[in-house]
Design an enzyme around this catalytic site. Structure first.
Site, PDB file in Angstrom:
ATOM      1  N   ILE A   1       0.453  -0.728  -0.878  1.00  0.00           N
ATOM      2  CA  ILE A   1      -0.260   0.140  -1.820  1.00  0.00           C
ATOM      3  C   ILE A   1      -0.987  -0.653  -2.904  1.00  0.00           C
ATOM      4  CG2 ILE A   1       1.328   2.050  -1.399  1.00  0.00           C
ATOM      5  CD1 ILE A   1       2.676   1.369  -4.078  1.00  0.00           C
ATOM      6  N   LYS A   2      -0.568  -1.899  -3.114  1.00  0.00           N
ATOM      7  CA  LYS A   2      -1.205  -2.820  -4.076  1.00  0.00           C
ATOM      8  C   LYS A   2      -1.497  -2.168  -5.422  1.00  0.00           C
ATOM      9  CE  LYS A   2      -3.210  -5.995  -0.697  1.00  0.00           C
ATOM     10  NZ  LYS A   2      -2.982  -5.257   0.563  1.00  0.00           N
ATOM     11  N   ARG A   3      -0.512  -1.532  -5.990  1.00  0.00           N
ATOM     12  CA  ARG A   3      -0.681  -0.909  -7.298  1.00  0.00           C
ATOM     13  C   ARG A   3      -0.569  -1.965  -8.397  1.00  0.00           C
ATOM     14  NH1 ARG A   3      -2.344   2.616  -4.191  1.00  0.00           N
ATOM     15  NH2 ARG A   3      -1.474   4.722  -4.057  1.00  0.00           N
TER      16      ARG A   3
END
Length: 288
Positions: free
Chosen positions: A96-98
Site C-alpha cells: 500500500i506504500k502509505r
C-alpha cells in the site's frame, strides 16, 4: 509474531513472494467468459494462482492499486483475496506504500491491520519522517503485525532521492536503513529479525553486501527479480544464512502461461514458474 511465521515459511517453502498485481489484461479471455463481473473474474483468477502455488511460496504480495483502480468491485476482489489467503493459513503483504502524518497514519494502520482489509504486513514510505511509522507500532506489539519500509528500491528513479548524500557522505537510503534498524530492536522476533523490514531491490548488487552487513537484523522484501533485471545470484547477496528475505515476482508468475504458451493451464504454468524461481534462488545461495 508474523515475522517468525514468515521466517519459518521461507525455511519450508523457499523465498518466493508471489505478487498478485492482477490486471484484467493479464487474465486469459476464455477465463473471463466464465464470470459475469470483474470482481468475480479477478478473485477467481487469484484463487487459481493461490491454490496452485500456496505450498511453494513463502507469502503473497497484493498491490492494492490494481484493485483500487476498479473502484468498489476491485476492493471487494481485494478483500476476498485477502480472506482466502488467510483462510488457507497463508501470509499476505499488502503493498500500500502509505506515508503520512501521525494522525492520518493511525487511520491507515486501523484500515489495514483490523477490519475488512486486515492483513499481515504492509509497505510504508518513510519520507515524511519516522513519526509517520510509529502509529503502526501498537499493532506490531499487540497483534504481531509487520511493516516493510522503503529503503533502497529497484526502480531507476530511486537515485533521484535515495542517493542524495548528507554532509557526512551517507546516502539517504543508508540513513533510513540504519534508523529503521535501530527502531526495529524493540520488535525482534525469535528468528532474530525485526517486524520492521525493508524494501530493498536486487538491481544494485554493488551495494548488496554492505546493505546486508549494515542491516543485519532487518528482513528484506526484495523486488526487481526477473522483469527488472535482477538475477538469483544478485538475490543471494541480500540474504543471510539462506534466509532474511523474500523475493517478489508478479508479472513473471501471473503471465508465465504466455511464456509457456499454455493459457488453458495458466495456474499450472504459474506453479512451474514459482518452482523454477525457487530452485534458481536456492542454487545461487548454495553456490555463494
Amino acid at each position: 509474531m508474523m515475522i517468525d511465521k514468515l521466517y519459518k515459511r521461507v525455511e519450508k517453502n523457499g523465498h518466493v513472494c508471489a505478487g498478485l498485481d492482477t490486471s484484467l489484461d493479464y487474465i486469459p479471455e476464455y477465463f473471463k467468459t466464465k464470470y459475469f463481473n470483474e470482481e468475480d473474474i479477478i478473485f477467481n483468477f487469484n484463487k487459481e494462482i493461490i491454490d496452485a502455488t500456496y505450498d511453494k511460496v513463502a507469502c503473497f504480495k497484493i498491490q492494492i492499486a490494481y484493485y483500487e483502480a476498479l473502484g468498489l468491485k476491485g476492493l471487494r476482489a481485494y478483500k476476498r483475496t485477502l480472506d482466502y489467503i488467510k483462510e488457507s493459513d497463508g501470509i499476505v503483504i499488502s503493498d500500500i506504500k502509505r506515508g503520512d502524518i501521525s494522525s492520518t497514519a493511525k487511520m491507515y494502520a486501523r484500515a489495514h491491520f483490523e477490519g475488512d482489509f486486515e492483513t499481515d504486513f504492509i509497505t510504508l514510505s518513510p519520507y515524511m519522517g519516522l513519526d509517520s511509522i510509529e502509529p503502526y507500532f501498537e499493532y506490531m506489539k499487540q497483534k504481531g503485525k509487520g511493516v516493510f519500509v522503503l529503503v533502497r528500491t529497484s526502480n531507476e528513479g530511486a537515485k533521484d532521492i535515495e542517493f542524495i548524500e548528507s554532509k557526512d557522505g551517507n546516502k539517504v537510503y543508508e540513513i533510513i536503513g540504519k534508523k529503521l534498524k535501530n527502531m526495529g530492536q524493540d520488535f525482534l522476533g525469535n528468528c532474530g529479525y525485526s517486524s520492521i523490514g525493508g524494501v530493498v531491490g536486487c538491481t544494485h548488487i554493488d551495494e548488496a553486501v554492505k546493505l546486508r552487513k549494515d542491516l543485519g537484523g532487518m528482513f528484506f522484501l526484495i523486488p526487481g527479480y526477473g522483469a527488472q533485471g535482477g538475477k538469483a545470484e544478485d538475490v543471494a547477496l541480500y540474504l543471510k544464512n539462506g534466509n532474511g528475505g523474500v523475493v517478489n515476482s508478479s508479472r513473471g508468475i501471473l503471465l508465465a502461461y504466455k511464456k509457456q504458451n499454455d493459457e488453458k493451464n495458466f495456474a499450472k504454468c504459474s506453479r512451474n514458474e514459482v518452482i523454477r524461481m525457487r530452485d534458481d534462488i536456492l542454487q545461487a545461495i548454495n553456490s555463494k
